[in-house]
Write a protein that holds these residues in place. Sequence first.
Motif, PDB file in Angstrom:
ATOM      1  N   ALA A 130       0.835  -1.203   0.000  1.00 58.10           N
ATOM      2  CA  ALA A 130       0.000   0.000   0.000  1.00 58.10           C
ATOM      3  C   ALA A 130       0.872   1.257   0.000  1.00 58.10           C
ATOM      4  O   ALA A 130       0.589   2.224  -0.716  1.00 58.10           O
ATOM      5  CB  ALA A 130      -0.949   0.000   1.195  1.00 58.10           C
ATOM      6  N   GLU A 131       1.948   1.235   0.756  1.00 61.67           N
ATOM      7  CA  GLU A 131       2.855   2.383   0.795  1.00 61.67           C
ATOM      8  C   GLU A 131       3.564   2.575  -0.548  1.00 61.67           C
ATOM      9  O   GLU A 131       3.688   3.697  -1.051  1.00 61.67           O
ATOM     10  CB  GLU A 131       3.896   2.208   1.908  1.00 61.67           C
ATOM     11  N   ALA A 132       3.998   1.478  -1.159  1.00 59.01           N
ATOM     12  CA  ALA A 132       4.663   1.561  -2.461  1.00 59.01           C
ATOM     13  C   ALA A 132       3.710   2.130  -3.511  1.00 59.01           C
ATOM     14  O   ALA A 132       4.089   3.005  -4.299  1.00 59.01           O
ATOM     15  CB  ALA A 132       5.179   0.184  -2.879  1.00 59.01           C
ATOM     16  N   LEU A 133       2.470   1.651  -3.540  1.00 60.09           N
ATOM     17  CA  LEU A 133       1.496   2.174  -4.498  1.00 60.09           C
ATOM     18  C   LEU A 133       1.239   3.656  -4.278  1.00 60.09           C
ATOM     19  O   LEU A 133       1.117   4.419  -5.241  1.00 60.09           O
ATOM     20  CB  LEU A 133       0.181   1.398  -4.408  1.00 60.09           C
ATOM     21  N   ALA A 134       1.171   4.080  -3.020  1.00 59.71           N
ATOM     22  CA  ALA A 134       0.953   5.501  -2.731  1.00 59.71           C
ATOM     23  C   ALA A 134       2.112   6.341  -3.256  1.00 59.71           C
ATOM     24  O   ALA A 134       1.900   7.435  -3.802  1.00 59.71           O
ATOM     25  CB  ALA A 134       0.763   5.707  -1.226  1.00 59.71           C
ATOM     26  N   LEU A 135       3.335   5.859  -3.128  1.00 63.44           N
ATOM     27  CA  LEU A 135       4.504   6.591  -3.632  1.00 63.44           C
ATOM     28  C   LEU A 135       4.504   6.655  -5.158  1.00 63.44           C
ATOM     29  O   LEU A 135       4.843   7.687  -5.742  1.00 63.44           O
ATOM     30  CB  LEU A 135       5.799   5.954  -3.117  1.00 63.44           C
TER      31      LEU A 135
END
Length: 169
Positions: A130-135
């Motif tokens: 989820a964090e990678a997609l947000a970045l």
Amino acid sequence: MDEPVQALRATAHPLRLQMLSLLTGAEMSAAEVARELGITHANASYHLRVLARAGEVEEAGEVRVRGGTAKRYRHPWRRGQSTEEPEDRQTRAIEVRAMTQELVRRWGSRRRGRAQLCDAELWVSDEVWAEALALVEQAAALVHEHAQPPRTEGTSKVALTIAAFGMES
């Protein structure tokens, strides 16, 4: 044909992907797009009509040209973002192939210097994903929001091609 599938089919062409990139930073007529991409005016007009029918570009006014008028177009990039997989997986595969061809073309015209490449098929926690997609979404928004017309003084031509997706186990 439903709207998401029509949009995917419209963008599943390397030339139309180039047009969308151009029309993110500038409103342009078919003649201006043709000059920038080194194609015929008729070819640019055809592809712009395909993109317009699919809702991928919108009219952005008109400009006077030699006693007549020409439509100007822009790419409302935020509206075209999709977070859900469309029903037509075959059409999505066609779009991925077009994206891949476009990446190869862009890589061939890269300038020397810093570049970032990543190719990974990994297992990570849902939180990390989820964090990678947000970045990734943040990076895409940053370059799109600050896109300028071609050859604007003080700008550099760059490419950002991203494919991030969860996989079946």
